[in-house]
Design a protein around this motif. Structure first.
Motif, PDB file in Angstrom:
ATOM      1  N   ILE A   1       0.836  -1.203   0.000  1.00  0.00           N
ATOM      2  CA  ILE A   1       0.000   0.000   0.000  1.00  0.00           C
ATOM      3  C   ILE A   1       0.873   1.255   0.000  1.00  0.00           C
ATOM      4  O   ILE A   1       0.630   2.210  -0.750  1.00  0.00           O
ATOM      5  N   ILE A   2       1.900   1.261   0.831  1.00  0.00           N
ATOM      6  CA  ILE A   2       2.801   2.409   0.888  1.00  0.00           C
ATOM      7  C   ILE A   2       3.514   2.607  -0.448  1.00  0.00           C
ATOM      8  O   ILE A   2       3.619   3.736  -0.955  1.00  0.00           O
ATOM      9  N   ASN A   3       3.975   1.527  -1.041  1.00  0.00           N
ATOM     10  CA  ASN A   3       4.650   1.624  -2.336  1.00  0.00           C
ATOM     11  C   ASN A   3       3.716   2.169  -3.411  1.00  0.00           C
ATOM     12  O   ASN A   3       4.137   2.963  -4.274  1.00  0.00           O
ATOM     13  N   ARG A   4       2.478   1.747  -3.362  1.00  0.00           N
ATOM     14  CA  ARG A   4       1.498   2.235  -4.339  1.00  0.00           C
ATOM     15  C   ARG A   4       1.239   3.725  -4.149  1.00  0.00           C
ATOM     16  O   ARG A   4       1.136   4.486  -5.123  1.00  0.00           O
ATOM     17  N   MET A   5       1.166   4.154  -2.899  1.00  0.00           N
ATOM     18  CA  MET A   5       0.930   5.573  -2.630  1.00  0.00           C
ATOM     19  C   MET A   5       2.120   6.415  -3.091  1.00  0.00           C
ATOM     20  O   MET A   5       1.950   7.551  -3.547  1.00  0.00           O
ATOM     21  N   GLU A   6       3.320   5.882  -2.960  1.00  0.00           N
ATOM     22  CA  GLU A   6       4.504   6.585  -3.440  1.00  0.00           C
ATOM     23  C   GLU A   6       4.438   6.817  -4.948  1.00  0.00           C
ATOM     24  O   GLU A   6       4.794   7.884  -5.450  1.00  0.00           O
ATOM     25  N   LYS A   7       3.990   5.801  -5.664  1.00  0.00           N
ATOM     26  CA  LYS A   7       3.944   5.878  -7.120  1.00  0.00           C
ATOM     27  C   LYS A   7       2.746   6.664  -7.633  1.00  0.00           C
ATOM     28  O   LYS A   7       2.818   7.286  -8.700  1.00  0.00           O
ATOM     29  N   ASN A   8       1.662   6.633  -6.884  1.00  0.00           N
ATOM     30  CA  ASN A   8       0.438   7.310  -7.317  1.00  0.00           C
ATOM     31  C   ASN A   8      -0.188   8.028  -6.123  1.00  0.00           C
ATOM     32  O   ASN A   8      -1.177   7.575  -5.553  1.00  0.00           O
ATOM     33  N   PRO A   9       0.385   9.155  -5.709  1.00  0.00           N
ATOM     34  CA  PRO A   9      -0.069   9.857  -4.506  1.00  0.00           C
ATOM     35  C   PRO A   9      -1.545  10.264  -4.580  1.00  0.00           C
ATOM     36  O   PRO A   9      -2.034  10.704  -5.621  1.00  0.00           O
ATOM     37  N   GLY A  10      -2.215  10.096  -3.465  1.00  0.00           N
ATOM     38  CA  GLY A  10      -3.611  10.497  -3.356  1.00  0.00           C
ATOM     39  C   GLY A  10      -3.933  10.876  -1.931  1.00  0.00           C
ATOM     40  O   GLY A  10      -3.038  10.986  -1.079  1.00  0.00           O
ATOM     41  N   ASP A  11      -5.227  11.061  -1.656  1.00  0.00           N
ATOM     42  CA  ASP A  11      -5.656  11.437  -0.310  1.00  0.00           C
ATOM     43  C   ASP A  11      -5.873  10.227   0.592  1.00  0.00           C
ATOM     44  O   ASP A  11      -5.640  10.284   1.795  1.00  0.00           O
TER      45      ASP A  11
ATOM     46  N   GLU B   1     -17.805   8.290   2.949  1.00  0.00           N
ATOM     47  CA  GLU B   1     -19.156   8.817   2.782  1.00  0.00           C
ATOM     48  C   GLU B   1     -19.212   9.926   1.735  1.00  0.00           C
ATOM     49  O   GLU B   1     -20.243  10.145   1.101  1.00  0.00           O
ATOM     50  N   HIS B   2     -18.079  10.612   1.540  1.00  0.00           N
ATOM     51  CA  HIS B   2     -17.993  11.709   0.568  1.00  0.00           C
ATOM     52  C   HIS B   2     -16.798  11.473  -0.361  1.00  0.00           C
ATOM     53  O   HIS B   2     -15.828  12.241  -0.369  1.00  0.00           O
ATOM     54  N   PRO B   3     -16.865  10.437  -1.184  1.00  0.00           N
ATOM     55  CA  PRO B   3     -15.707  10.067  -2.005  1.00  0.00           C
ATOM     56  C   PRO B   3     -15.277  11.128  -3.010  1.00  0.00           C
ATOM     57  O   PRO B   3     -14.093  11.196  -3.356  1.00  0.00           O
ATOM     58  N   SER B   4     -16.208  11.940  -3.462  1.00  0.00           N
ATOM     59  CA  SER B   4     -15.869  12.941  -4.483  1.00  0.00           C
ATOM     60  C   SER B   4     -14.956  14.040  -3.946  1.00  0.00           C
ATOM     61  O   SER B   4     -14.349  14.784  -4.721  1.00  0.00           O
ATOM     62  N   LYS B   5     -14.844  14.160  -2.640  1.00  0.00           N
ATOM     63  CA  LYS B   5     -14.022  15.213  -2.039  1.00  0.00           C
ATOM     64  C   LYS B   5     -12.546  14.798  -1.922  1.00  0.00           C
ATOM     65  O   LYS B   5     -11.711  15.615  -1.520  1.00  0.00           O
ATOM     66  N   PHE B   6     -12.234  13.552  -2.273  1.00  0.00           N
ATOM     67  CA  PHE B   6     -10.883  13.039  -2.059  1.00  0.00           C
ATOM     68  C   PHE B   6     -10.366  12.329  -3.299  1.00  0.00           C
ATOM     69  O   PHE B   6     -11.127  11.705  -4.043  1.00  0.00           O
ATOM     70  N   LYS B   7      -9.062  12.413  -3.495  1.00  0.00           N
ATOM     71  CA  LYS B   7      -8.417  11.679  -4.571  1.00  0.00           C
ATOM     72  C   LYS B   7      -8.048  10.300  -4.054  1.00  0.00           C
ATOM     73  O   LYS B   7      -7.342  10.169  -3.052  1.00  0.00           O
ATOM     74  N   HIS B   8      -8.512   9.273  -4.749  1.00  0.00           N
ATOM     75  CA  HIS B   8      -8.293   7.902  -4.313  1.00  0.00           C
ATOM     76  C   HIS B   8      -7.072   7.279  -4.971  1.00  0.00           C
ATOM     77  O   HIS B   8      -6.824   7.464  -6.160  1.00  0.00           O
ATOM     78  N   THR B   9      -6.307   6.561  -4.183  1.00  0.00           N
ATOM     79  CA  THR B   9      -5.231   5.721  -4.698  1.00  0.00           C
ATOM     80  C   THR B   9      -5.690   4.282  -4.534  1.00  0.00           C
ATOM     81  O   THR B   9      -5.860   3.804  -3.411  1.00  0.00           O
ATOM     82  N   LYS B  10      -5.920   3.600  -5.650  1.00  0.00           N
ATOM     83  CA  LYS B  10      -6.490   2.257  -5.597  1.00  0.00           C
ATOM     84  C   LYS B  10      -5.406   1.187  -5.563  1.00  0.00           C
ATOM     85  O   LYS B  10      -4.412   1.269  -6.272  1.00  0.00           O
ATOM     86  N   VAL B  11      -5.620   0.204  -4.719  1.00  0.00           N
ATOM     87  CA  VAL B  11      -4.703  -0.920  -4.568  1.00  0.00           C
ATOM     88  C   VAL B  11      -5.505  -2.211  -4.693  1.00  0.00           C
ATOM     89  O   VAL B  11      -6.537  -2.367  -4.040  1.00  0.00           O
ATOM     90  N   ILE B  12      -5.034  -3.111  -5.532  1.00  0.00           N
ATOM     91  CA  ILE B  12      -5.719  -4.396  -5.711  1.00  0.00           C
ATOM     92  C   ILE B  12      -5.179  -5.399  -4.688  1.00  0.00           C
ATOM     93  O   ILE B  12      -3.970  -5.633  -4.612  1.00  0.00           O
ATOM     94  N   ALA B  13      -6.076  -5.970  -3.930  1.00  0.00           N
ATOM     95  CA  ALA B  13      -5.678  -6.935  -2.905  1.00  0.00           C
ATOM     96  C   ALA B  13      -5.263  -8.253  -3.546  1.00  0.00           C
ATOM     97  O   ALA B  13      -5.844  -8.665  -4.559  1.00  0.00           O
TER      98      ALA B  13
END
Length: 241
Positions: free
Chosen positions: A112-122, A166-178
């Motif tokens: 998860i941390i590695n993914r956030m490094e490569k594709n930063p989000g909220d 609850e308010h997904p549109s207010k945040f940038k998502h970084t998606k990780v596949i389990a």
């Protein structure tokens, strides 16, 4: 990218009081959680965030004994406790862990941390259906600060990141596949009830108290031992109100 691990812990629990300091294997529940968090890489460190209630003095004493930083804040306003704890350090990101999940998946946390490094989000969104109790959350400090400012409902103050979902549109998502081997939503590997605790004790004893046993091995054990997995299969999670 600076990341801080904050473990939410308290002695109070309506269904399983004192759960975080209960014996597990040859250790305790909180020691499992902290030890496994130490395997999460690229972090500033670990803080246990508990309340100012007298009963939580035991958690602070455990932290002092094991040289773990302890922060104390509101018992009921967990969001406030989390935010003011993080504010002292102002990390870029926070890994959120709850102390009632003794088998958290530190390997997946590193992914998860590695993914956030490569594709930063909220905030990280995990694509998959995992057992309850294995996955950590990762959220940007700026997003936590936003939630603290605008999340006023009781559910937002009790469940730190709930506002973001609850308010997904207010945040940038970084998606990780389990990983596929973790897709077993029917499993409960967390501590809310005595049945949950009994299951975790059986798991810990089976692996002979090996605190750092991979979560994948725990899942495989439960999948192949239905009699153990069924110990808490009837337990339902409390609804968010």
């Amino acid at each position: 990218m600076e990341t801080l691990i904050i473990i939410q812990a308290r002695m109070g629990s309506t269904r399983l009081p004192g759960k975080v300091l209960k014996p597990l294997g040859t250790s305790t529940v909180i020691n499992y959680v902290v030890s496994r968090c130490k395997k999460i890489q690229k972090t500033l460190g670990i803080i246990v965030a508990t309340s100012t209630l007298e009963q939580d003095n035991q958690i602070e004493e455990w932290c002092k004994k094991h040289d773990i930083t302890c922060y104390r804040g509101s018992e009921s306003d967990v969001l406030s406790r989390y935010y003011h704890c993080a504010k002292q350090y102002k990390p870029d990101y926070i890994i959120r862990v709850t102390a009632d999940c003794p088998f958290i998946d530190y390997t997946f946390a590193n992914q998860i941390i590695n993914r956030m490094e490569k594709n930063p989000g909220d905030i990280v969104i995990v694509n998959g259906h995992l057992p309850r109790g294995l996955v950590v959350e990762m959220i940007a400090f700026t997003a936590l600060e936003f939630i603290y400012k605008y999340g006023h409902e009781t559910r937002h103050r009790e469940h730190v990141t709930y506002y973001a979902y609850e308010h997904p549109s207010k945040f940038k998502h970084t998606k990780v596949i389990a990983p596929s081997f973790l897709n077993h939503p029917e499993l409960r590997i967390t501590l809310d009830t005595i049945e949950d605790y009994q299951l975790c004790c059986v798991v810990a004893d089976y692996f002979k108290g090996e605190i750092l046993i991979p979560s994948q091995d725990v899942v495989e054990y439960l999948v192949t031992h239905a009699n153990v997995a069924n110990m808490n299969a009837h337990i339902t999670q409390k609804p968010v109100e």
